[in-house]
Design a protein around this motif. Sequence first.
Motif, mmCIF file in Angstrom:
data_model
loop_
_atom_site.group_PDB
_atom_site.id
_atom_site.type_symbol
_atom_site.label_atom_id
_atom_site.label_comp_id
_atom_site.label_asym_id
_atom_site.label_seq_id
_atom_site.Cartn_x
_atom_site.Cartn_y
_atom_site.Cartn_z
ATOM 1 N N TRP A 198 1.395 3.692 8.193
ATOM 2 C CA TRP A 198 0.383 4.397 7.409
ATOM 3 C C TRP A 198 -0.482 3.426 6.602
ATOM 4 O O TRP A 198 -1.672 3.640 6.454
ATOM 5 N N THR A 248 0.112 3.102 3.437
ATOM 6 C CA THR A 248 0.318 3.638 2.087
ATOM 7 C C THR A 248 1.604 4.457 2.117
ATOM 8 O O THR A 248 2.020 4.920 3.176
ATOM 9 N N SER A 297 -5.309 7.560 -2.217
ATOM 10 C CA SER A 297 -4.056 7.140 -1.598
ATOM 11 C C SER A 297 -3.304 6.227 -2.560
ATOM 12 O O SER A 297 -3.889 5.637 -3.472
ATOM 13 N N PRO A 356 -5.263 3.729 3.733
ATOM 14 C CA PRO A 356 -4.329 3.943 4.839
ATOM 15 C C PRO A 356 -4.739 3.166 6.094
ATOM 16 O O PRO A 356 -5.104 3.739 7.120
#
Length: 260
Positions: A114, A116, A145, A150
């Motif tokens: 991802w 994050t 985020s 991301p």
Amino acid sequence: MSCKKKVNHLLTQKKNMPNWCSNGITISHTDPSTWKWFLSTRFDFEKISPQIKVTEDNFIEMINKYCDEIPWYSNTGICKNQCKSSKEFEGFCSKAREQLCDNLEFDLRSHILWGTKWKVDIDEEVFIKCENDSSQNELYLTFCSAWNPPNGIYKKLHEMGFKISANFIETGADFLGTFSNEDGELKEESSCYSAVRRQFLRYRRENKFKKDYNDYQFLKYGVEENLFNEGMADMLESEIDIWIEDAEEYEEEEVEETNE
């Protein structure tokens, strides 16, 4: 060092609240079926790039497969050289092995899959409107985020043929930048947030008394060329308002000091 101390010292996951990274992304795809799939995900990271479940059975395989991509400063990175073989891994007590698996799963999600550690919240209505308009194959999404943009999700979408133009600003950790694959390759350009702020303040000092000057000209003429696009300009407008307040306050303090 005892097993318990090893667990506490090396393997405790970060549980503190993150800095929030502001993001904006324009995304599109020319294939109708792929675009329909994307809309159905609602930008749910788990649906786009599913997490890898790490267990004692696949721990060694996973840590050796992703070893070079795991940052040295992560929980797994701190101790990965101590558990890259079955013999070393089995030398930990059961509690430590369980924590090692949890940490590796967390780090794979946060740093690779991802980029994050958490999913993001986006109003579902944005996707519904696009689903109801068959002529629309592009979306602009904004979201926050945890810690970072991301980038793992962007990489996955790039591999699937999506066109991406993304921007991010993280004032707490002092960075901002862009992701784009307009040239067929996913590229990241980044800079120091405070450096861009200093560029603006210098630009303002040098130009504010010129005819027809306005502060937002900086977004066209003052920002580093590789960071400028329409999305970044929109995101920086609100930052500029804050920078102006800070600059005016600083100038007032300078005047007061001069008069004393």
